[in-house]
Design an enzyme around this catalytic site. Structure first.
Site, short mmCIF file in Angstrom:
data_model
loop_
_atom_site.label_atom_id
_atom_site.label_comp_id
_atom_site.label_asym_id
_atom_site.label_seq_id
_atom_site.Cartn_x
_atom_site.Cartn_y
_atom_site.Cartn_z
N TYR A 1 -1.39 -13.15 -0.21
CA TYR A 1 -1.13 -11.73 0.08
C TYR A 1 0.39 -11.53 0.16
CZ TYR A 1 -2.63 -7.44 2.52
OH TYR A 1 -2.91 -6.16 2.90
N ARG B 1 -8.55 5.54 2.31
CA ARG B 1 -7.41 6.39 2.60
C ARG B 1 -7.19 7.41 1.49
NH1 ARG B 1 -3.23 1.28 2.73
NH2 ARG B 1 -3.72 0.46 0.69
N ASP C 1 3.82 -9.30 -0.27
CA ASP C 1 4.46 -8.01 -0.50
C ASP C 1 5.54 -8.19 -1.56
OD1 ASP C 1 3.11 -6.23 1.13
OD2 ASP C 1 4.22 -6.84 2.92
N GLU D 1 -8.79 6.29 -2.24
CA GLU D 1 -8.83 4.87 -2.54
C GLU D 1 -10.13 4.27 -2.02
OE1 GLU D 1 -4.84 3.08 -1.91
OE2 GLU D 1 -5.97 1.43 -1.07
N ARG E 1 2.64 -1.30 19.22
CA ARG E 1 3.88 -0.99 19.94
C ARG E 1 3.60 -0.26 21.25
NH1 ARG E 1 5.87 1.26 14.98
NH2 ARG E 1 6.58 -0.43 13.64
N ARG F 1 -10.47 -8.74 -3.97
CA ARG F 1 -10.85 -7.37 -3.71
C ARG F 1 -10.13 -6.51 -4.74
NH1 ARG F 1 -8.93 -3.71 -0.23
NH2 ARG F 1 -7.29 -4.89 0.77
N ARG G 1 0.00 -8.91 10.69
CA ARG G 1 1.09 -8.12 10.14
C ARG G 1 1.15 -6.73 10.75
NH1 ARG G 1 1.28 -7.50 4.52
NH2 ARG G 1 -0.48 -6.10 4.64
P1 FAD Z 1 1.62 -8.47 -10.21
O1 FAD Z 1 2.44 -7.28 -9.92
O2 FAD Z 1 0.15 -8.38 -10.04
O3 FAD Z 1 1.95 -8.92 -11.70
C1 FAD Z 1 1.18 -9.87 -12.41
C2 FAD Z 1 1.18 -9.47 -13.87
O4 FAD Z 1 0.59 -10.51 -14.65
C3 FAD Z 1 0.39 -8.21 -14.15
O5 FAD Z 1 1.18 -7.26 -14.80
C4 FAD Z 1 -0.77 -8.70 -15.01
O6 FAD Z 1 -1.20 -7.73 -15.97
C5 FAD Z 1 -0.15 -9.91 -15.69
N1 FAD Z 1 -1.14 -10.87 -16.19
C6 FAD Z 1 -2.21 -11.36 -15.53
N2 FAD Z 1 -2.93 -12.18 -16.34
C7 FAD Z 1 -2.29 -12.20 -17.53
C8 FAD Z 1 -2.55 -12.85 -18.77
N3 FAD Z 1 -3.62 -13.63 -18.95
N4 FAD Z 1 -1.68 -12.65 -19.80
C9 FAD Z 1 -0.59 -11.84 -19.65
N5 FAD Z 1 -0.32 -11.19 -18.49
C10 FAD Z 1 -1.15 -11.38 -17.44
N6 FAD Z 1 3.91 -4.69 -1.73
C11 FAD Z 1 4.82 -4.12 -0.91
O7 FAD Z 1 5.88 -4.71 -0.69
N7 FAD Z 1 4.59 -2.90 -0.33
C12 FAD Z 1 3.45 -2.21 -0.56
O8 FAD Z 1 3.28 -1.11 -0.03
C13 FAD Z 1 2.47 -2.78 -1.42
N8 FAD Z 1 1.32 -2.13 -1.65
C14 FAD Z 1 0.41 -2.67 -2.50
C15 FAD Z 1 -0.75 -1.97 -2.75
C16 FAD Z 1 -1.68 -2.49 -3.63
C17 FAD Z 1 -2.93 -1.71 -3.90
C18 FAD Z 1 -1.45 -3.74 -4.25
C19 FAD Z 1 -2.46 -4.31 -5.20
C20 FAD Z 1 -0.31 -4.45 -3.99
C21 FAD Z 1 0.64 -3.93 -3.11
N9 FAD Z 1 1.82 -4.60 -2.84
C22 FAD Z 1 2.75 -4.04 -2.00
C23 FAD Z 1 2.10 -5.93 -3.42
C24 FAD Z 1 2.86 -5.87 -4.71
O9 FAD Z 1 2.12 -5.20 -5.70
C25 FAD Z 1 3.09 -7.32 -5.10
O10 FAD Z 1 3.86 -7.99 -4.15
C26 FAD Z 1 3.79 -7.46 -6.38
O11 FAD Z 1 3.15 -6.73 -7.38
C27 FAD Z 1 3.72 -8.94 -6.71
O12 FAD Z 1 4.11 -9.12 -7.95
P2 FAD Z 1 3.49 -10.26 -8.84
O13 FAD Z 1 4.47 -10.40 -9.93
O14 FAD Z 1 3.15 -11.45 -8.05
O15 FAD Z 1 2.08 -9.71 -9.34
N1 UDP Z 2 -5.92 -2.00 9.12
C1 UDP Z 2 -6.91 -1.36 9.83
N2 UDP Z 2 -6.81 -0.01 10.04
C2 UDP Z 2 -5.81 0.73 9.55
C3 UDP Z 2 -4.79 0.07 8.82
C4 UDP Z 2 -4.89 -1.30 8.61
O1 UDP Z 2 -7.86 -1.98 10.25
O2 UDP Z 2 -5.78 1.96 9.76
C5 UDP Z 2 -6.05 -3.47 8.92
C6 UDP Z 2 -6.93 -3.80 7.71
O3 UDP Z 2 -7.63 -5.00 7.99
C7 UDP Z 2 -5.92 -4.03 6.62
C8 UDP Z 2 -4.78 -4.70 7.38
O4 UDP Z 2 -4.79 -4.04 8.65
O5 UDP Z 2 -6.44 -4.85 5.60
C9 UDP Z 2 -3.42 -4.57 6.71
O6 UDP Z 2 -3.10 -3.19 6.57
P1 UDP Z 2 -2.18 -2.67 5.43
O7 UDP Z 2 -1.98 -1.21 5.59
O8 UDP Z 2 -0.99 -3.55 5.36
O9 UDP Z 2 -3.12 -2.94 4.18
P2 UDP Z 2 -2.78 -2.86 2.64
O10 UDP Z 2 -1.95 -1.64 2.41
O11 UDP Z 2 -2.05 -4.14 2.32
O12 UDP Z 2 -4.12 -2.76 2.04
#
Ligand code: FAD
Ligand code: UDP
Length: 379
Positions: free
Chosen positions: A359, A288, A361, A311, A178, A257, A174
């Site tokens: 994984y 970060r 988004d 983080e 460039r 994780r 992903r």
């Molecule tokens: P979630 O948002 O995890 O929702 C699941 C829900 O189910 C939660 O609210 C949880 O509490 C609930 N649940 C679980 N078990 C139970 C239970 N037993 N009873 C009742 N409720 C329950 N996506 C991007 O597009 N861009 C980003 O920059 C990006 N950054 C991210 C950074 C982090 C640190 C993380 C963790 C994710 C990131 N994502 C990002 C991904 C994004 O969060 C997910 O794509 C999105 O939240 C997916 O939604 P979901 O509904 O699958 O899961």
């Molecule tokens: N990654 C890395 N160095 C960086 C940024 C990203 O090695 O400075 C790698 C790392 O393995 C990471 C993956 O690229 O898990 C995806 O990066 P992203 O920023 O999408 O991670 P996320 O925000 O989903 O944790």
């Protein structure tokens, strides 16, 4: 129970399913374990500064999927924010993802695109014609060993605490590389942040007379009326919690994780000059630093205070929030066995990041929820 379908979890997957079904006239009951809706995209204003903080880590919206873009725009407008990331390696700041600027800074060179390509190809030659079988090989294939070791290996090791040779190549497929000076983080056609914040967007999705949300309600708590024991078999269920938990870990635990966030309000107007600074080296314990004011330069935030979050990444225990599927070969085998168990639950639809152990988004979670509604829930 006064509902045609139960949705477990109020993240983007659950909310998209609920909103679509409610608009089609179905009564949807949502249960959410946390005391707020929105899943991991939830955000809130830091009380002393008003700066919007993404409680579960920085969330940047981007997509090239026309259907998803049209759909999300029904609930929010987007700013013109374009994500850019920098990374610190041995006391020096470089642009990420790796681009011509990073390459020339690192090698103290002034290569054009062709020369840079040739250099990195030569540094990747150790792999021969082999298809990269894991993250380590994929990294070397993409950028050659020196850049891989400087910017990817240490960061990835901190983030995943797993030998990169055990991780799937897909994690960094992903990450664009460039041969121009373009340092935008994402390649997608559409990108931006919700003008009124994530929570306003998420709440608008749930704002429908056919949707009821019960917060602080765990699906596995038999003492509450919308538990697994009470509803499975009675009405269709869309489940977006962890798949291993649903089956009571019958096939063993999948590895996840989790992240720890250390938040600080500082008495400076600007701490690092950018929203996300990665730390590539293994001797810096965090991966970060996020500085949230930079996500919304258009807002009128205080000029003398700022919010930063460090983080830290580690393996999740059962009681931690599972954020990222680790996806080792062992996990993938377990997942196949869980998929077998799913087929014995025809009226339970597993979706989202936790429910499918993928994984995803935000735009992918929304896109797959729209497909589930089309193919499984209204067909
Ligand atoms: P979630 O948002 O995890 O929702 C699941 C829900 O189910 C939660 O609210 C949880 O509490 C609930 N649940 C679980 N078990 C139970 C239970 N037993 N009873 C009742 N409720 C329950 N996506 C991007 O597009 N861009 C980003 O920059 C990006 N950054 C991210 C950074 C982090 C640190 C993380 C963790 C994710 C990131 N994502 C990002 C991904 C994004 O969060 C997910 O794509 C999105 O939240 C997916 O939604 P979901 O509904 O699958 O899961
Ligand atoms: N990654 C890395 N160095 C960086 C940024 C990203 O090695 O400075 C790698 C790392 O393995 C990471 C993956 O690229 O898990 C995806 O990066 P992203 O920023 O999408 O991670 P996320 O925000 O989903 O944790």
């Amino acid at each position: 129970m006064n509902a045609d379908v139960v949705v477990v979890g109020t993240g983007f997957f659950g909310l998209t399913v609920a909103e679509r079904l409610a608009s089609a006239g179905r009564r949807v009951l949502m249960v959410e374990r946390r005391d707020h809706l929105g899943g991991n995209a939830y955000s809130e204003a830091e009380p002393t500064t008003g700066i919007e903080v993404h409680r579960y880590g920085a969330h940047l919206f981007h997509t090239s999927n026309e259907r998803v873009w049209e759909y999300v725009n029904r609930f929010t407008a987007f700013t013109d924010y374009r994500h850019r990331v920098y990374t610190t390696h041995r006391g020096e700041v470089y642009p990420m993802p790796i681009n011509l600027g990073t390459i020339n800074q690192f090698f103290r060179s002034s290569h054009g695109p062709e020369a840079a390509r040739a250099l990195l190809a030569e540094q990747a030659a150790e792999l021969g014609d082999r298809t990269p079988a894991n993250l380590d090989e994929q990294g070397v294939r993409l950028i050659g060993r020196p850049l891989y070791e400087a910017f990817i290996r240490g960061y990835t090791a901190k983030q995943w605490q797993t030998d990169p040779r055990e991780l799937p190549a897909s994690i960094i497929s992903r990450l664009p590389v460039r041969y121009t000076y373009d340092n935008r983080y994402f390649n997608d056609r559409y990108e931006g942040l919700p003008v009124d914040g994530y929570t306003a967007w998420l709440e608008r999705m749930a704002d429908h007379p056919n949707i009821e949300v019960r917060l602080s309600t765990d699906f596995f708590d038999d003492a509450q009326p919308v538990s697994k024991a009470a509803v499975v078999g009675q009405v269709p269920v869309v489940y977006t919690g962890p798949v291993d938990r649903y089956f009571d870990f019958a096939e063993g635990e999948l590895s996840w994780r989790t992240l720890d966030f250390e938040q600080e309000v500082l008495d400076v107007g600007d701490f690092q000059g950018t929203s996300v600074m990665n730390y590539a080296d293994e001797d810096t314990p965090f991966t970060r630093i996020l500085e949230f004011r930079h996500f919304h330069p258009e807002r009128d935030y205080p000029r003398d205070r700022t919010v930063v979050v460090r983080e830290f990444s580690r393996f999740a225990q059962r009681t931690d929030e599972p954020y990222y599927p680790v996806n080792t070969p062992e996990d993938r085998e377990r997942l196949l066995r869980y998929r077998e168990l799913m087929t014995a639950e025809p009226d339970v639809h597993f979706g989202g990041r936790l429910g499918t152990y993928q994984y995803l988004d935000m735009h992918m979670a929304i896109g797959s929820a729209l497909s589930m509604v089309d193919n499984q829930l209204t067909a």
